[in-house]
Design an enzyme around this catalytic site. Structure first.
Site, PDB file in Angstrom:
ATOM      1  N   GLU A 177       0.847  -1.184   0.000  1.00  0.00           N
ATOM      2  CA  GLU A 177       0.000   0.000   0.000  1.00  0.00           C
ATOM      3  C   GLU A 177       0.888   1.241   0.000  1.00  0.00           C
ATOM      4  OE1 GLU A 177      -2.256  -1.025   3.522  1.00  0.00           O
ATOM      5  OE2 GLU A 177      -0.978   0.152   4.840  1.00  0.00           O
ATOM      6  N   HIS A 215      -4.276   2.979   8.247  1.00  0.00           N
ATOM      7  CA  HIS A 215      -3.032   2.489   8.844  1.00  0.00           C
ATOM      8  C   HIS A 215      -2.088   3.650   9.124  1.00  0.00           C
ATOM      9  CE1 HIS A 215      -3.659  -1.614   6.710  1.00  0.00           C
ATOM     10  NE2 HIS A 215      -4.254  -1.587   7.894  1.00  0.00           N
TER      11      HIS A 215
END
Lengths: 291, 383, 383, 291
Positions: free
Chosen positions: A210, A248
């Site tokens: 990511e 996150h």
């Protein structure tokens, strides 16, 4: 063959009497994992659901049960200490599920790890699951199947998404490893990919990255120069704006290298199959396996 | 958490770094008073959590309380890259000899702190890295031993300073690392770090970012959070324990798990749409959290359709469906909502939704189909 | 450097450890006054830098200022294992529930600090290690991360304490490690560490040894050195930068290099003699240092002969010989001196000595021959 | 073959302008050692006697000269920092001559060394000398001869004594290593003995120990189980009283294991020739070599 956790895993749960710890201990036991001990300071001598004995300290638990892997569910302010405690008892595999561990705590842990013959997975991760052998995670066992694909990911739900599609296509997994979504984590893609590379049963590896950092670029170099096992990659976050944390703590675009596009390009330049979305991953894996 | 310039300086001062005298003002009158107290030439500086305020006219150097009041009047309320200026910092002047750059940040790859220094200050360090890379010193600090005396010497020799000024500079490095570690910062940046004509080493502008995960042990810093300046929906989401980031598109997005939601934005864009937000409701969200999340997402006026992307993991699909229905009952959303439900017990979940939901809720089996549907509905204008 | 009990306690108190009220007294009158101030039952304890004072009668528990005065009168001036008592510590009483053992020391093999704890306190830890090894907890502290919370829990659970007492105990461990590190100690020992009936955790007796090499950064501790209690010649040697240890024999020994001097003692013993001292004059000793060393060695009345063992390394043998002659001129030593000169330019050195020295200086070529000669001369009574 | 320092050694002297540093730099250069750089903060750009260029920092010195070994003469309060500075520039061999380094400083250094692929000799040591190749020490070059005996010792002058007797008997040395007389030192007997064991030219090793600690006992175990090269040992300090520091900070009898007698007995039990005095050492070496 599975990586990190398998039939020989004797699992210790740190924070076994907390809400999360208790809940997932039950699920890990149900999945057939050999959970030998739990630790909650002050509750030594009690027994957790499923008959798991509780100890006050890791050292005592290891002495009594021979635990060789631990999974950590303690609150974030105690997580670094819990990791140090496991390392102090020479635990080989430590999975820290806890989210929200301070970055400076993790820097200390990560640098101390250089001394130790141990693998720390996480923090802020779903853990490791080796279908049919051991479940040291908070992942749903039911979507997995035994097979030949290794999965490593910075994201929990994207792992489920990809694993589920693989399983539905009849493609099982050797192990799935969630390495965690924090800026500083114990183990990066490369270490896990090298374990898959060394595992004769893993015929294809899936890497789910990511935005944020440049671990995917480093992994690309490693895959190109060191791996013969085919790798299928997918990077999430093409539409993420700069400077915003996307769920996150580590998922933040902070420069040209840290975008999903830059990462996908780097992977493709290194000759690695990079999918546009999770569904494409399963298809590329099937292609790689010649199915 | 980013600190305002004046907050960052206050923190650095606690760790022994030297700054110029300064005061915060939220009105032109306060700016006048502050200027009177400080005396002489002052800079009136917009306090915003973004860069480029200088170019935007957010810094004015003035010579009197009158002018300071005028300058503050112009700056307060100004919009700088979408941030409304709610306070200014009135700061005394100094006779500057040289401007340098100094920062310490968390380096993810090396897993250590990275100290960056350059004799070129006052401009963007990335620009310096391109144009004068030879002026940059990079060194890693191992948290197990901290910033070492020999490292301080390395940077001090690179600074070209000597005598007492070199000593003050060394002390500045030491104190900056103490502040970085002590405040659990992920970044402390002094740009420019100036040496005055009389040999003092001062922090002229600073940027401090504190690790959100550490705020439990820095209550004083946590209290500096300026809720008023934050996006009201982001603020509300934060209070509800949800991860929400506002974007510019018209397809509202919710899902469980940060990675899955990021991916959801991507497939919406791939389907030709534009995501209106990022919203992660987390793994075990209950009906109340889901309804709050729906409310936050749809309170964005640009939103024309909503894509709720759920992967049933440990929380089974049928339970999620029930939670969603309960949440829907609490709100009266008229916008079309596309629900994609997959994973454990997904079929049961979809059946429950099909039987019980209002007309504006559509279910799809795959992410890609659901994205296409949501984009299509948004293009129709939300009807 | 060993600290007296009262000095060690003062240091531990600075780091937050709890002790009983106490005062130092150097006269019986001061002991009386101290007892009046402290009140109740007190212990009058000899302050000596050796163990076993209890068995030697150096500790008396008394109930009144009168008795304290009497006790101090008995204890002051007492000889305990060769140490003359110059001060007593008058310490208040406590109702003791349990006695435990706690220490932290430098572990040479592991190169880390070793924490030792036992629920058995008040007796020698080596005795506990033999009789009740199961009561001992040993753990290593890595200096790069310090004493960790989980280690504190391990010891606390081993102590069997609970509630607030357990918390105080944990705090005691933490503070003791801080003291150990902060004071550059090579040993901090609390024996016994007591828990009182009201749940307090107190340091009842303590032993603190501070690393001599660190004293430059602990001026306050360095000043605690009791020059009066040291052997006057050892004290003088220390001030002159010489390494001198007094022993019981009659052959005075000097040499260059610690290893060579230790070995010199050994060969003297092997030749049937008894070394009177260890004295290392170091590598580049000049005439003044050599004469000081000779004076120190021969001021020991037991000495009947002197063995000066020199290996010419970087300092050549001829230079050493000249230095020795110059030193001899400054003193008027009548005792026989056996010089063994070997190494670089040894022959030239021996020639210089042979030509110029007084009758009482004898030269030998080997260590073994020189040792035999020195022993023989000592046995003759130094003539 | 020499150990630790040899013909390839490019030496850096830390504290080159101090009294000791300057004096011994001259001697090392005279012995033919390739001294490529010196460091004294603030004197960068100057030149030391013998034409050795001086730098402000180790990092600069290494960049400019490729130095791969360093010897440290700085005062004790700066010694730990000097070692860290060398380790920071990935120096392979570091000899710290300085006496009087605080024990807690050395504990930090010694534990940090676990991260590094480097050998620290000392502190409080005479250094390493490989006759005919490199002199990274304060030892008198003139008493050495090239040959086949490796010497490792906790004491400087006892090393000279033994080496001198060996040389006079016609027995030369591969390398002599003074590991230092402090309680906490970078490298113990075992590491040096293992280098001698691996060196095909070293036909016999001499180990000179003394009272204090138990490094000699650990070495005895190692020699017995791992070494084929014959070892001659000598322990100094049979007559040392308990609790008194005998010159070296680490030379103190503090328990049964730490006496010269206990150590000599342990060596003999392990089948190792242990001499009674330095002169006997040379004779035992000659015996071992069959001379």
């Amino acid at each position: 063959m599975a990586i990190l956790v398998d039939d020989n895993t004797k699992l210790l749960v740190q924070g076994i009497t907390g809400r999360e710890g208790a809940f997932h201990t039950g699920r890990m036991v149900e999945s057939g994992t050999n959970v030998v001990a739990g630790v909650t300071p002050g509750k030594g001598g009690q027994t957790a659901d499923g008959g798991v004995p509780i100890f006050n300290t890791v050292s005592e638990a290891v002495e009594e049960t021979g635990a060789n892997a631990s999974v950590i569910f303690v609150p974030p302010q105690f997580a670094a200490d819990a990791i140090f405690e496991s390392l102090g008892s020479d635990m080989k595999t430590v999975c820290c599920i806890t989210e929200g561990v301070p970055v400076h705590d993790m820097m200390r842990v990560a640098n101390y790890l250089r001394f130790k013959d141990a693998t720390l997975i996480g923090p802020n991760c779903p853990g490791v699951l080796s279908p049919g052998q051991a479940n040291v995670s908070i992942m749903p066992r039911s979507i997995f199947a035994e097979g030949n694909v290794g999965v490593v990911s910075r994201s929990g739900t994207l792992t489920y998404q990809v694993v589920n599609e693989l399983t539905q296509m009849g493609i099982g997994q050797t192990s799935a490893v969630g390495i965690g979504g924090d800026p500083i984590i114990g183990t990066d893609f490369i270490e896990i990919l090298s374990l898959f590379e060394a595992d004769p049963e893993t015929e294809c590896a899936v890497m789910i990255g990511e935005i944020g950092g440049n671990a995917e670029q480093r992994a690309a170099e490693y895959i190109q120069s060191e791996m013969t096992t085919p790798v299928v990659a997918y990077i999430a976050g093409f539409t993420a704006p700069e400077g915003k944390t996307m769920g996150h703590a580590g998922a933040i675009v902070s420069g040209g290298d840290t975008t999903a596009e830059a990462k996908s390009n780097a992977l493709r330049k290194a000759g690695i199959r990079a999918a546009e979305n999770p569904s494409e991953v399963a298809q590329l894996v099937a292609d790689a396996l010649g199915k | 958490m980013d600190l305002y310039e004046h907050q960052g300086k206050e923190l650095l001062k606690e760790y022994g770094l030297e700054t110029l005298p300064g005061k915060v003002a939220t009105t032109p009158e306060e700016a006048r008073k502050a200027t009177e107290e400080i005396g002489g030439t002052v800079a009136v500086k917009a306090q915003v959590l973004t860069g480029g305020r200088g170019k935007a006219g957010g810094i004015k150097v003035v010579d009197s309380p009158d002018e300071a009041e005028k300058a503050a009047d112009q700056i307060l309320g100004m919009d700088i890259k979408g941030h409304t200026v709610g306070r200014v910092y009135v700061e005394g002047g100094a006779e500057i000899e040289t401007e340098m750059y100094l920062s310490i940040m968390v380096d993810r790859e090396k897993k250590q702190s990275l100290l960056l220094f350059s004799t070129e200050g006052g401009i963007d360090i990335e620009e310096v890295a391109e144009t004068k890379p030879e002026t940059i010193v990079r060194l890693y600090i191992d948290p197990l031993v901290g910033l070492q005396p020999f490292q301080i010497r390395e940077v001090t020799f690179a600074s070209g300073l000597s005598g007492d000024t070199a000593k003050s500079f060394g002390k500045t490095l030491q104190n900056l690392y103490k502040a970085f570690e002590g405040a659990d910062a992920s970044l402390v940046e002094i740009n420019p770090l100036v040496v005055t004509k009389d040999g003092k080493v001062l922090t002229l502008d600073s940027k401090v970012t504190v690790d959100n995960s550490s705020l439990y042990r820095h209550k004083d810093i946590a209290e500096l959070h300026d809720a008023a300046a934050a996006d009201p929906q982001e603020q509300r989401a934060q209070e509800a324990g949800l991860q929400y980031v506002k974007l510019d598109g018209d397809v509202g997005i919710l899902g469980n798990g940060a990675g899955l939601v990021m991916s959801t934005l991507d497939v919406v864009a791939q389907a030709g749409g534009e995501p209106a937000n990022f919203c992660d409701v987390g793994g075990g969200a209950d009906a109340e959290q889901i309804s709050t999340a729906l409310d936050i997402v749809t309170s964005n006026e640009n939103v024309r359709s909503v894509f709720f992307n759920i992967f049933g993991g440990i929380t089974r699909g049928d339970e999620v469906a029930k939670g969603l229905l309960a949440a829907m009952e609490r709100t009266d959303i008229k916008l079309p909502i596309v629900v994609r439900l997959d994973g454990t017990n997904a079929e049961e979940g979809r059946e429950i939704l099909a039987e019980n939901t209002p007309e504006n809720v559509h279910t799809e089996e795959t992410m890609l189909d659901a994205a296409a549907r949501a984009v299509e509905l948004a293009k129709k204008g939300g009807n």
